[in-house]
Design a protein around this motif. Structure first.
Motif, PDB file in Angstrom:
ATOM      1  N   VAL A 152       0.844  -1.209   0.000  1.00 23.42           N
ATOM      2  CA  VAL A 152       0.000   0.000   0.000  1.00 23.42           C
ATOM      3  C   VAL A 152       0.874   1.252   0.000  1.00 23.42           C
ATOM      4  CG1 VAL A 152      -1.664   1.330   1.362  1.00 23.42           C
ATOM      5  CG2 VAL A 152      -1.979  -1.131   1.074  1.00 23.42           C
ATOM      6  N   ALA A 153       1.871   1.288   0.883  1.00 21.93           N
ATOM      7  CA  ALA A 153       2.751   2.463   0.958  1.00 21.93           C
ATOM      8  C   ALA A 153       3.512   2.650  -0.350  1.00 21.93           C
ATOM      9  CB  ALA A 153       3.709   2.326   2.133  1.00 21.93           C
ATOM     10  N   ARG A 154       3.985   1.552  -0.931  1.00 21.74           N
ATOM     11  CA  ARG A 154       4.716   1.641  -2.208  1.00 21.74           C
ATOM     12  C   ARG A 154       3.862   2.295  -3.286  1.00 21.74           C
ATOM     13  NH1 ARG A 154       8.648  -0.550  -5.719  1.00 21.74           N
ATOM     14  NH2 ARG A 154       9.668  -1.842  -4.166  1.00 21.74           N
ATOM     15  N   ARG A 155       2.616   1.833  -3.419  1.00 22.16           N
ATOM     16  CA  ARG A 155       1.734   2.376  -4.462  1.00 22.16           C
ATOM     17  C   ARG A 155       1.552   3.881  -4.287  1.00 22.16           C
ATOM     18  NH1 ARG A 155      -3.242   3.777  -4.409  1.00 22.16           N
ATOM     19  NH2 ARG A 155      -3.712   2.720  -2.463  1.00 22.16           N
ATOM     20  N   ILE A 156       1.305   4.311  -3.066  1.00 22.30           N
ATOM     21  CA  ILE A 156       1.082   5.739  -2.805  1.00 22.30           C
ATOM     22  C   ILE A 156       2.352   6.536  -3.058  1.00 22.30           C
ATOM     23  CG2 ILE A 156       0.524   7.439  -1.023  1.00 22.30           C
ATOM     24  CD1 ILE A 156      -1.253   5.166   0.262  1.00 22.30           C
ATOM     25  N   LEU A 157       3.481   6.053  -2.548  1.00 23.37           N
ATOM     26  CA  LEU A 157       4.740   6.789  -2.689  1.00 23.37           C
ATOM     27  C   LEU A 157       5.218   6.824  -4.143  1.00 23.37           C
ATOM     28  CD1 LEU A 157       6.402   5.560   0.595  1.00 23.37           C
ATOM     29  CD2 LEU A 157       5.651   7.901   0.083  1.00 23.37           C
ATOM     30  N   GLU A 158       5.013   5.741  -4.888  1.00 24.04           N
ATOM     31  CA  GLU A 158       5.372   5.771  -6.307  1.00 24.04           C
ATOM     32  C   GLU A 158       4.497   6.759  -7.068  1.00 24.04           C
ATOM     33  OE1 GLU A 158       7.431   1.415  -7.082  1.00 24.04           O
ATOM     34  OE2 GLU A 158       5.269   1.611  -7.477  1.00 24.04           O
ATOM     35  N   ASP A 159       3.232   6.869  -6.687  1.00 24.00           N
ATOM     36  CA  ASP A 159       2.350   7.873  -7.304  1.00 24.00           C
ATOM     37  C   ASP A 159       2.814   9.295  -6.988  1.00 24.00           C
ATOM     38  OD1 ASP A 159       0.782   5.925  -8.462  1.00 24.00           O
ATOM     39  OD2 ASP A 159      -0.871   6.110  -7.022  1.00 24.00           O
ATOM     40  N   MET A 160       3.572   9.442  -5.904  1.00 21.68           N
ATOM     41  CA  MET A 160       4.138  10.741  -5.533  1.00 21.68           C
ATOM     42  C   MET A 160       5.512  10.953  -6.169  1.00 21.68           C
ATOM     43  SD  MET A 160       3.149  10.866  -1.484  1.00 21.68           S
ATOM     44  CE  MET A 160       3.823  12.523  -1.253  1.00 21.68           C
ATOM     45  N   ASP A 161       5.914  10.035  -7.055  1.00 21.59           N
ATOM     46  CA  ASP A 161       7.172  10.091  -7.792  1.00 21.59           C
ATOM     47  C   ASP A 161       8.406   9.744  -6.975  1.00 21.59           C
ATOM     48  OD1 ASP A 161       6.039  10.621 -10.272  1.00 21.59           O
ATOM     49  OD2 ASP A 161       5.948  12.770  -9.870  1.00 21.59           O
ATOM     50  N   PHE A 162       8.249   8.976  -5.909  1.00 18.73           N
ATOM     51  CA  PHE A 162       9.409   8.435  -5.209  1.00 18.73           C
ATOM     52  C   PHE A 162       9.893   7.176  -5.923  1.00 18.73           C
ATOM     53  CE2 PHE A 162       7.704  10.830  -1.583  1.00 18.73           C
ATOM     54  CZ  PHE A 162       8.872  11.299  -0.993  1.00 18.73           C
ATOM     55  N   ILE A 163      11.179   6.943  -5.909  1.00 18.21           N
ATOM     56  CA  ILE A 163      11.755   5.662  -6.288  1.00 18.21           C
ATOM     57  C   ILE A 163      11.739   4.846  -5.004  1.00 18.21           C
ATOM     58  CG2 ILE A 163      13.827   4.449  -7.059  1.00 18.21           C
ATOM     59  CD1 ILE A 163      14.581   7.121  -8.498  1.00 18.21           C
ATOM     60  N   PHE A 181       4.672  12.812   3.656  1.00 19.30           N
ATOM     61  CA  PHE A 181       5.798  12.677   2.727  1.00 19.30           C
ATOM     62  C   PHE A 181       5.898  13.793   1.691  1.00 19.30           C
ATOM     63  CE2 PHE A 181       5.837   8.664   4.771  1.00 19.30           C
ATOM     64  CZ  PHE A 181       7.135   8.197   4.683  1.00 19.30           C
ATOM     65  N   GLN A 182       4.870  14.585   1.523  1.00 19.60           N
ATOM     66  CA  GLN A 182       4.901  15.675   0.535  1.00 19.60           C
ATOM     67  C   GLN A 182       6.072  16.635   0.760  1.00 19.60           C
ATOM     68  OE1 GLN A 182       2.925  15.738  -2.219  1.00 19.60           O
ATOM     69  NE2 GLN A 182       4.306  17.341  -2.861  1.00 19.60           N
ATOM     70  N   PRO A 183       6.392  16.999   2.021  1.00 22.75           N
ATOM     71  CA  PRO A 183       7.529  17.910   2.204  1.00 22.75           C
ATOM     72  C   PRO A 183       8.870  17.355   1.728  1.00 22.75           C
ATOM     73  CG  PRO A 183       6.186  17.789   4.202  1.00 22.75           C
ATOM     74  CD  PRO A 183       5.682  16.724   3.271  1.00 22.75           C
ATOM     75  N   PHE A 184       8.971  16.044   1.529  1.00 23.71           N
ATOM     76  CA  PHE A 184      10.225  15.431   1.151  1.00 23.71           C
ATOM     77  C   PHE A 184      10.361  15.206  -0.356  1.00 23.71           C
ATOM     78  CE2 PHE A 184       9.147  13.413   5.379  1.00 23.71           C
ATOM     79  CZ  PHE A 184       9.834  14.358   6.114  1.00 23.71           C
ATOM     80  N   VAL A 185       9.293  15.497  -1.120  1.00 24.82           N
ATOM     81  CA  VAL A 185       9.315  15.263  -2.565  1.00 24.82           C
ATOM     82  C   VAL A 185      10.257  16.257  -3.226  1.00 24.82           C
ATOM     83  CG1 VAL A 185       7.954  15.263  -4.697  1.00 24.82           C
ATOM     84  CG2 VAL A 185       7.008  14.312  -2.611  1.00 24.82           C
TER      85      VAL A 185
END
Length: 119
Positions: free
Chosen positions: A16-27, A115-119
């Motif tokens: 779940v976290a992976r899907r959300i974070l990848e949608d936020m453009d994290f590797i 996590f938005q502040p870290f993008v």
């Protein structure tokens, strides 16, 4: 793109976290426990770490203390994710070097807010 290491013994939480974070453009990379996470950080330090509190082999707090002792281990932003609502444990995590915390269960909006502040 920023990198994020998800450290949690639950495959569902990681997925779940992976899907959300990848949608936020994290590797995104994953580890099932603190020891696996330390090994991954030794090879390549991520920008951000999503960290569970209770895990086998090496707990989140043990991982965090080890991480902050590594050369470059002060750089990643660490968000502790836990079911614990004990203010003492949250304070312990902050003292060990956590930058923020969030409670489980979480949803997309909660994860994005943290996590938005870290993008």
């Amino acid at each position: 793109m920023k990198s994020c290491l998800i450290v949690d013994d639950s495959s569902v939480i990681r997925k779940v976290a992976r899907r959300i974070l990848e949608d936020m453009d994290f590797i995104v990379d994953e580890a099932e426990d603190g020891q696996e996470a330390i090994d991954k950080c030794a090879r390549e330090m991520p920008d951000v770490i999503f960290l569970d509190w209770q895990m086998p082999i090496m707990s989140g707090i043990e991982f965090l203390k080890a991480l902050r002792g590594y050369n470059g281990g002060d750089k990643p932003k660490v968000v502790f994710c836990t079911t614990e609502r004990d203010i003492g444990q949250i304070a312990m995590a902050r003292k060990a070097g956590a930058n923020d915390h969030m409670l489980k269960p979480f949803d997309q909006a909660m994860l994005e807010e943290k996590f938005q502040p870290f993008v």
